[in-house]
Write an enzyme that holds these catalytic residues in place. Structure first.
Site, mmCIF file in Angstrom:
data_model
loop_
_atom_site.group_PDB
_atom_site.id
_atom_site.type_symbol
_atom_site.label_atom_id
_atom_site.label_comp_id
_atom_site.label_asym_id
_atom_site.label_seq_id
_atom_site.Cartn_x
_atom_site.Cartn_y
_atom_site.Cartn_z
ATOM 1 N N LYS A 22 -40.588 45.003 30.923
ATOM 2 C CA LYS A 22 -39.374 44.743 30.130
ATOM 3 C C LYS A 22 -39.732 44.064 28.810
ATOM 4 C CE LYS A 22 -36.807 40.843 30.858
ATOM 5 N NZ LYS A 22 -36.447 40.081 29.661
ATOM 6 N N ASN A 23 -40.582 43.048 28.885
ATOM 7 C CA ASN A 23 -40.853 42.263 27.676
ATOM 8 C C ASN A 23 -41.734 42.992 26.670
ATOM 9 O OD1 ASN A 23 -39.236 40.295 28.666
ATOM 10 N ND2 ASN A 23 -40.870 38.842 29.165
ATOM 11 N N ARG A 91 -31.403 37.514 24.498
ATOM 12 C CA ARG A 91 -32.257 36.827 23.548
ATOM 13 C C ARG A 91 -33.011 37.804 22.632
ATOM 14 N NH1 ARG A 91 -33.645 32.081 21.088
ATOM 15 N NH2 ARG A 91 -35.856 32.059 20.680
ATOM 16 N N CYS A 115 -30.876 34.144 29.093
ATOM 17 C CA CYS A 115 -30.833 33.154 30.170
ATOM 18 C C CYS A 115 -30.705 31.752 29.586
ATOM 19 C CB CYS A 115 -32.118 33.211 30.977
ATOM 20 S SG CYS A 115 -32.251 34.632 32.053
ATOM 21 N N ARG A 120 -33.731 27.316 23.231
ATOM 22 C CA ARG A 120 -34.129 28.594 22.651
ATOM 23 C C ARG A 120 -33.649 28.792 21.207
ATOM 24 N NH1 ARG A 120 -34.168 33.001 27.400
ATOM 25 N NH2 ARG A 120 -36.187 33.442 26.526
ATOM 26 N N PRO A 121 -34.085 27.920 20.297
ATOM 27 C CA PRO A 121 -33.708 28.104 18.891
ATOM 28 C C PRO A 121 -34.462 29.274 18.261
ATOM 29 C CG PRO A 121 -35.250 26.276 19.111
ATOM 30 C CD PRO A 121 -34.994 26.800 20.499
ATOM 31 N N ILE A 122 -34.103 29.628 17.015
ATOM 32 C CA ILE A 122 -34.831 30.712 16.333
ATOM 33 C C ILE A 122 -35.433 30.210 15.017
ATOM 34 C CG2 ILE A 122 -33.595 32.637 17.388
ATOM 35 C CD1 ILE A 122 -32.065 32.868 14.664
ATOM 36 N N ASP A 123 -35.656 28.895 14.950
ATOM 37 C CA ASP A 123 -36.189 28.329 13.703
ATOM 38 C C ASP A 123 -37.522 28.957 13.289
ATOM 39 O OD1 ASP A 123 -36.985 27.000 16.110
ATOM 40 O OD2 ASP A 123 -38.000 25.483 14.911
ATOM 41 N N LEU A 124 -38.387 29.287 14.268
ATOM 42 C CA LEU A 124 -39.697 29.844 13.921
ATOM 43 C C LEU A 124 -39.571 31.280 13.408
ATOM 44 C CD1 LEU A 124 -41.723 28.388 16.919
ATOM 45 C CD2 LEU A 124 -41.656 27.538 14.564
ATOM 46 N N ASP A 301 -42.491 32.737 33.245
ATOM 47 C CA ASP A 301 -41.634 33.683 33.979
ATOM 48 C C ASP A 301 -42.026 33.797 35.451
ATOM 49 O OD1 ASP A 301 -40.195 34.157 31.729
ATOM 50 O OD2 ASP A 301 -41.005 36.146 31.324
ATOM 51 N N ARG A 394 -31.051 42.641 35.099
ATOM 52 C CA ARG A 394 -31.399 42.598 33.677
ATOM 53 C C ARG A 394 -32.892 42.840 33.493
ATOM 54 N NH1 ARG A 394 -30.786 37.238 31.397
ATOM 55 N NH2 ARG A 394 -32.138 38.293 29.936
HETATM 56 C C1 UD1 Z 1 -40.303 35.556 25.703
HETATM 57 C C2 UD1 Z 1 -39.970 36.369 26.937
HETATM 58 C C3 UD1 Z 1 -39.572 35.453 28.081
HETATM 59 C C4 UD1 Z 1 -40.659 34.412 28.327
HETATM 60 C C5 UD1 Z 1 -41.036 33.699 27.036
HETATM 61 C C6 UD1 Z 1 -42.218 32.770 27.188
HETATM 62 C C7 UD1 Z 1 -39.130 38.426 26.017
HETATM 63 C C8 UD1 Z 1 -37.987 39.330 25.798
HETATM 64 N N1 UD1 Z 1 -38.891 37.274 26.611
HETATM 65 O O1 UD1 Z 1 -39.127 34.856 25.342
HETATM 66 O O2 UD1 Z 1 -39.407 36.257 29.246
HETATM 67 O O3 UD1 Z 1 -40.181 33.461 29.251
HETATM 68 O O4 UD1 Z 1 -41.372 34.662 26.013
HETATM 69 O O5 UD1 Z 1 -43.322 33.468 27.632
HETATM 70 O O6 UD1 Z 1 -40.262 38.761 25.703
HETATM 71 N N2 UD1 Z 1 -39.024 28.273 20.336
HETATM 72 C C9 UD1 Z 1 -38.660 27.471 19.290
HETATM 73 N N3 UD1 Z 1 -38.268 28.070 18.125
HETATM 74 C C10 UD1 Z 1 -38.255 29.424 17.966
HETATM 75 C C11 UD1 Z 1 -38.648 30.236 19.053
HETATM 76 C C12 UD1 Z 1 -39.024 29.636 20.239
HETATM 77 O O7 UD1 Z 1 -38.655 26.258 19.394
HETATM 78 O O8 UD1 Z 1 -37.909 29.903 16.875
HETATM 79 C C13 UD1 Z 1 -39.409 27.639 21.633
HETATM 80 C C14 UD1 Z 1 -38.426 27.996 22.744
HETATM 81 O O9 UD1 Z 1 -37.308 27.161 22.727
HETATM 82 C C15 UD1 Z 1 -39.290 27.799 23.977
HETATM 83 C C16 UD1 Z 1 -40.679 28.218 23.488
HETATM 84 O O10 UD1 Z 1 -40.642 28.191 22.075
HETATM 85 O O11 UD1 Z 1 -39.300 26.460 24.359
HETATM 86 C C17 UD1 Z 1 -41.097 29.590 23.975
HETATM 87 O O12 UD1 Z 1 -40.212 30.557 23.478
HETATM 88 P P1 UD1 Z 1 -40.680 32.019 23.057
HETATM 89 O O13 UD1 Z 1 -42.150 32.175 23.258
HETATM 90 O O14 UD1 Z 1 -40.120 32.326 21.720
HETATM 91 O O15 UD1 Z 1 -39.934 32.887 24.152
HETATM 92 P P2 UD1 Z 1 -39.015 34.158 23.921
HETATM 93 O O16 UD1 Z 1 -39.634 35.048 22.908
HETATM 94 O O17 UD1 Z 1 -37.606 33.728 23.770
#
Ligand code: UD1
Length: 423
Positions: A22-23, A91, A115, A120-124, A301, A394
């Site tokens: 899926k990912n 997400r 979930c 789960r912010p998107i700042d990065l 996961d 999902r």
């Molecule tokens: C992806 C996977 C999810 C997995 C996760 C970690 C998909 C669709 N989902 O989620 O199954 O659990 O990787 O391996 O591939 N963060 C920030 N700012 C950002 C982005 C992330 O602070 O802009 C933090 C998140 O809050 C979290 C950490 O980084 O604490 C990891 O998140 P991230 O690696 O981005 O996971 P996802 O891509 O959401």
């Protein structure tokens, strides 16, 4: 609303084929927005997350058709999505941002859902787009980005999987060279790089923490089959270890799941790798210590399914969740079955070896839901697992059906009553 009735299981046995990840599939489908030529992705699993992304991509102007397990996307004129409700369901929807911005110089996307396992912010993601020259404006519930992209350097404060993917998806069409430092190294990132390279992108450093992307003017379509799902495979390994079974898994990449396989071995299980797949057997009898990390560390996961496994080994197992701040929600539900779990901040202490008794439990999130299904196999009697938001479907294509193929007794509620039919 999904409802499952699970009965105690002994010794799961048989053979299964692991589905495509899926990912890996979700970002790869988003890459379809990067080209005006058709992109054919094979082995796409039947998941509700794929259905949701399908609707989002259509909203972005993609024409999509499914033939068996293959999806073909064709996006002559991409546009920003308007259905914010769809975006808030998952997400990965935020991954349309990079391709839209790269292709049209404009992206307006609703803030993503998924979930509720942390903030789960998107700042990065935004930091990356800004490094490529985009200007962003945040409004309640959405973000707008615009600008002609050019190469830039970005350091990720955390090696976020989603941010690395989004920046890659934008940088491949940006003029000049982009450098991503502290990039994520997960196999799904390497797979996305492989697909993008097949489409004509120029990327170096795949699988390392520094990625170099030299932008190209345009990308072409291609045919691609993503990697197998290491989390589905790991979840099934846990089910085998909880029932002292013996199962052969085909279409599997053990090299993508080393951390999980080491922990399962420490728990007392055996593995035999061959060209054709992986034979797993034995019972998880020893307690384990798990610390979730970015790849190649233990994947977050797999934390919930592994916690279910730890319930059957005698002694105290320790889980430390370092990736998400709210990912122990399943522990409360496991306790309804009699599990003894103590949580303190990001540490969970699991006292295994106590008998579990079937009860009514509720799925809390995707992997937590799978963990509860596994715990139902361990519990005596009958466990009623309700999944009001359909979390399990999902991310797993027919997990109850796969477990049934191995001999588990799991029924699903349908309009006509309980069903244990596969397919
Ligand atoms: C992806 C996977 C999810 C997995 C996760 C970690 C998909 C669709 N989902 O989620 O199954 O659990 O990787 O391996 O591939 N963060 C920030 N700012 C950002 C982005 C992330 O602070 O802009 C933090 C998140 O809050 C979290 C950490 O980084 O604490 C990891 O998140 P991230 O690696 O981005 O996971 P996802 O891509 O959401």
């Amino acid at each position: 609303m999904a409802l499952y009735r699970i009965r105690h299981a002994e010794r799961l046995r048989g053979e299964l084929e692991i589905h495509t990840a899926k990912n890996a599939v979700l970002p790869i489908l988003c890459a379809g927005l990067l080209t005006r030529e058709p992109l054919r992705i094979e082995g796409v699993p039947h998941l509700t997350d794929v259905d949701t992304l399908w609707a989002i991509l259509q909203d972005c102007g993609a024409q999509i058709c499914r033939e068996g397990d293959a999806l073909t996307l064709f996006t002559p004129e991409p546009v920003s999505p308007v259905e914010e409700d769809l975006l808030s369901r998952m997400r990965a929807s935020v991954l349309v941002m990079g391709p839209l911005l790269a292709r049209t110089g404009y992206a307006r996307v609703g803030l993503p859902g998924g979930c509720a396992i942390g903030q789960r912010p998107i700042d990065l993601h935004l930091k990356g787009m800004q490094a490529l020259g985009a200007e962003s404006t945040l409004t309640p519930g959405s973000v707008t980005l615009q600008g002609t992209l050019r190469g830039g350097s970005v350091y990720l404060d955390f090696p976020s999987v989603g941010a690395t993917e989004n920046i890659l998806l934008a940088a491949v069409l940006a003029q000049g060279v982009t450098r991503i430092e502290n990039a994520a190294k997960e196999p799904e990132i390497v797979d996305l790089c492989a697909l993008l390279s097949r489409m004509g992108a120029k990327i170096r450093g795949c699988g390392t923490s520094t990625l170099y992307i030299e932008g190209v003017r345009e990308l072409h379509g291609c045919v691609y089959r993503p990697i197998p799902d290491r989390i589905e495979a790991g979840t099934l390994c846990c089910a085998v270890g909880m029932t002292q079974g013996s199962v052969f898994l085909r279409n599997i990449r053990p090299d993508h799941m080393r951390a999980v396989l080491y922990k399962l071995r420490e728990a007392g299980m055996d593995f035999r790798e061959s060209q054709a797949g992986l034979r797993i057997s034995g019972r998880a009898k020893n307690p384990i210590q798990v610390r979730t990390l970015t790849y190649p560390g233990f994947p977050t996961d797999m934390q919930a399914p592994m916690m279910a496994l730890a319930l059957c080994s005698r002694g105290a197992s320790v889980f430390c969740e370092t990736i998400f701040e709210n990912r122990f929600m399943h522990a409360r539900e496991l306790a309804r079955l009699g599990a003894r779990i103590r949580i303190e901040d990001r540490i969970a202490l699991v006292e295994g070896g106590y008998p579990l008794q079937g009860a009514a439990v509720t799925s809390t999130d995707l992997r937590g839901g799978a963990a509860l299904m596994l715990a139902g196999l361990l519990a005596q009697g009958e466990t009623l697992l309700s999944d009001p938001h359909g979390h399990i479907a999902r991310g797993y294509e027919n997990l109850p059906g796969m477990l049934r193929e191995l001999g588990a007794d799991i029924e699903e509620a349908t309009e006509d009553g309980w069903s244990s039919a596969n397919g």
